[in-house]
Write an enzyme that holds these catalytic residues in place. Sequence first.
Site, short mmCIF file in Angstrom:
data_model
loop_
_atom_site.label_atom_id
_atom_site.label_comp_id
_atom_site.label_asym_id
_atom_site.label_seq_id
_atom_site.Cartn_x
_atom_site.Cartn_y
_atom_site.Cartn_z
N ASP A 266 0.84 -1.19 0.00
CA ASP A 266 0.00 0.00 0.00
C ASP A 266 0.88 1.25 0.00
OD1 ASP A 266 -2.81 1.21 0.63
OD2 ASP A 266 -1.42 2.18 2.02
N HIS B 226 -7.00 9.64 -2.16
CA HIS B 226 -6.33 9.56 -0.85
C HIS B 226 -7.12 10.26 0.26
CE1 HIS B 226 -2.03 9.23 0.99
NE2 HIS B 226 -2.95 8.95 1.88
N TYR C 265 3.33 9.61 -0.71
CA TYR C 265 4.40 9.02 0.11
C TYR C 265 5.77 9.23 -0.55
CZ TYR C 265 0.63 6.22 2.34
OH TYR C 265 -0.50 5.79 2.97
N LYS D 2 -2.35 5.87 -4.50
CA LYS D 2 -3.43 6.83 -4.22
C LYS D 2 -3.22 8.15 -4.96
CE LYS D 2 -3.54 4.79 0.40
NZ LYS D 2 -2.12 4.53 0.76
#
Length: 321
Positions: free
Chosen positions: A51, A112, A56, A81
């Site tokens: 994930d 997200h 990120y 996302k």
Amino acid sequence: MSVAVDTLNTGNTIPLIGLGCWMGTAGKAGENDEAEAMVAAALKVGYTHFDTASGYGNEEAVGSAIRASGIDRSSLFVTTKLGLPDHGRVAEAFEESLALLDLGYIDLYLMHWPQAIDPATGRILGPEESPTINETWAAMEALMSSGKVKNIGVSNFSVKLLQQLATTSKITPSVNQVESHPFLPMIELSSYCKKNSIHLTAYSPLGQYNSPLLVNKTILDIAEKHGKTAGQVLISWSLQRGGWSVVPKSANPIRLAQNLVTFTLPQGDFDAVSVLHKEPGQYKALCQYGPSRQDGRTVPGQIVGWTFEQLGWDPAAFVDF
Ligand code: A2P
């Protein structure tokens, strides 16, 4: 080690335990190496579900570790996302994530957060401003015909926002990923999602950073009784609720392996964990715990620029931490 799966409303399956790839901050030097090493170690011990997110900053590292493993792509499940500044450019942002991961396709693409950010000014747009969640979702629906994404979903969505989405959606989200653990069980959301065939994924199923759940007496007593770790009790409890998967993060090789090993809690122990949230003053959170609380951008009563009411969360359920 084979991990159980759940079937999504598309007919595709999702492994119930995935590796959360949020490293705590995005884009710091060395962090992507850490993420790459974590994913490589996870693949070795049997993780099949990863994930990540454009936010990120490590999609390239995650994809690279997966490709380097030589494991058959079709046996893996990869989520990424749509970033908050990308709500107005869904097709382009999706292609960017696809290229960075370089895995041929994406198993699950999530919005997200419901909030959109104006990329030019950095301003968080209000719920009525375009692109609204309904407009962003319509652009995500259009991705499905490309064959490059198998499932689409949302993250950090309350019942209120899921209902708003349902007024215009042609495709029901396959997944809603939210923070959930015994102090934040999301009971109303859980029953809404079950009724509407939306699978739930719990992020931070152990609680975030120095989680009080990991030193909670009830959790530790159950762990000791069964010869398990507190993490294993918490992950097992989440899965035993039914309809949930979990994406705990661990960069520690021992915890990484332990987190994959679940067991069935006897009913009495399951119930004891299920009532923990009723104890007053217990820690709860919705992504405001840890560093994000100290970054100077966190406004009391708001989460990423929207009020609890705009987000559809009951403030009483979240403020105790
Ligand atoms: P570490 O990577 O050192 O194991 P998140 O909220 O993003 O899921 O993060 C989970 C946090 O809990 C991380 O800081 C992780 O640190 C830690 N952690 C993961 N698994 C365990 C476990 N089984 N026991 C204790 N801490 C854990």
